[in-house]
Design an enzyme around this catalytic site. Sequence first.
Site, PDB file in Angstrom:
ATOM      1  N   CYS A  90       0.682  -1.271  -0.092  1.00  0.00           N
ATOM      2  CA  CYS A  90      -0.183   0.054   0.152  1.00  0.00           C
ATOM      3  C   CYS A  90       0.938   1.306  -0.011  1.00  0.00           C
ATOM      4  O   CYS A  90       1.880   1.391   0.798  1.00  0.00           O
ATOM      5  CB  CYS A  90      -0.907   0.092   1.029  1.00  0.00           C
ATOM      6  SG  CYS A  90      -2.099   1.450   1.300  1.00  0.00           S
ATOM      7  N   HIS A 118      -8.889  -3.792  -2.368  1.00  0.00           N
ATOM      8  CA  HIS A 118      -8.069  -2.866  -1.803  1.00  0.00           C
ATOM      9  C   HIS A 118      -8.623  -1.474  -1.731  1.00  0.00           C
ATOM     10  O   HIS A 118      -8.510  -0.699  -0.631  1.00  0.00           O
ATOM     11  CB  HIS A 118      -6.655  -3.005  -2.277  1.00  0.00           C
ATOM     12  CG  HIS A 118      -5.624  -2.348  -1.471  1.00  0.00           C
ATOM     13  ND1 HIS A 118      -4.677  -2.897  -0.679  1.00  0.00           N
ATOM     14  CD2 HIS A 118      -5.378  -1.072  -1.573  1.00  0.00           C
ATOM     15  CE1 HIS A 118      -3.737  -1.795  -0.359  1.00  0.00           C
ATOM     16  NE2 HIS A 118      -4.182  -0.686  -0.767  1.00  0.00           N
ATOM     17  N   GLU A 119      -8.794  -0.851  -2.922  1.00  0.00           N
ATOM     18  CA  GLU A 119      -9.341   0.541  -2.837  1.00  0.00           C
ATOM     19  C   GLU A 119     -10.419   0.733  -2.302  1.00  0.00           C
ATOM     20  O   GLU A 119     -11.053   1.790  -1.484  1.00  0.00           O
ATOM     21  CB  GLU A 119      -9.248   0.888  -4.267  1.00  0.00           C
ATOM     22  CG  GLU A 119      -7.819   1.041  -4.946  1.00  0.00           C
ATOM     23  CD  GLU A 119      -6.623   1.442  -4.242  1.00  0.00           C
ATOM     24  OE1 GLU A 119      -6.901   2.606  -3.742  1.00  0.00           O
ATOM     25  OE2 GLU A 119      -5.553   0.996  -4.565  1.00  0.00           O
ATOM     26  N   HIS A 143     -10.061   1.114   1.486  1.00  0.00           N
ATOM     27  CA  HIS A 143      -9.730   2.437   1.776  1.00  0.00           C
ATOM     28  C   HIS A 143     -10.903   3.317   2.165  1.00  0.00           C
ATOM     29  O   HIS A 143     -10.848   4.200   2.904  1.00  0.00           O
ATOM     30  CB  HIS A 143      -8.693   2.940   0.639  1.00  0.00           C
ATOM     31  CG  HIS A 143      -7.222   2.601   0.942  1.00  0.00           C
ATOM     32  ND1 HIS A 143      -6.548   2.990   1.950  1.00  0.00           N
ATOM     33  CD2 HIS A 143      -6.472   1.934  -0.076  1.00  0.00           C
ATOM     34  CE1 HIS A 143      -5.245   2.566   1.804  1.00  0.00           C
ATOM     35  NE2 HIS A 143      -5.155   1.935   0.610  1.00  0.00           N
TER      36      HIS A 143
END
Length: 194
Positions: free
Chosen positions: A114, A156-157, A160
Site C-alpha cells: 500500500c 483494496h481500494e 480504503h
Amino acid sequence: MSDTNRTLAAMRHGSIPGAHGRVRPLTLLGDAVLREPCRDVTDFGPGLAALVEDLFATMYAAQGVGLAANQIGVGLRVFVYDCPDDEDVRHLGHVVNPRLVEADGVVVRGPEGCLSLPGLEAGTERYDHAVVEGLTLTGDPVTLHGTGFFARCLQHECDHLEGRVYADRLTGWRKRRLLRQVSRASWHRVGTQG
C-alpha cells in the site's frame, strides 16, 4: 524504454490520465483520514476532474497500481487504477462513489502492499473475483469486473474508502510481523496507531 519512462513520456504529451494533475503528498498509516469512511461525491464539477487528475499523477509518481482519494487527504469516495490482471491485461480508469457489489470465487493469499504503508507488504487474503459499481466523472454508471490481481486492487481500494487498510485483514503472526515493521519504518510517527 521502461514502463515508467513510457508512462512519464505519455504524461508529458497529455495522452494519459494525470498529465494535467499535480503530485500530492501521500497520507500514511496513522493519519486519521485513512480511518474514516469517505463521503459520497455530490459535486461532479471541475473540482472532481482535478482531483482525479491529481490522483493519477500521484499514483504514477509513487509507482502504484491504485490510489484512493483519502490517500491524498481527501475524504471522498473516489479511486483511480492502472492495474494488470493475472493475464497481464491492463485496466485503467477511475470510479466515483464505488460500491463493492461482489467479491467471490477462490480466496487467494498474495503479497499486498500500500502506498500509505510504503516499503511494506504482507500475504493478504482476497477473493479472486470482484465487481464494483459506481459512476464516472460525468455521473454515468460504470461497472468494473476484476479477476486475479485486478480483483485484489478493486477490493483494496474499496477498503480504503471504508476507512480500512490491508493490515486490518491480517491475523496472527502476519499481523504481528507487519505491525513490528510499521513501528520500525522511517515514516512511522511515534504515538500513532494503524
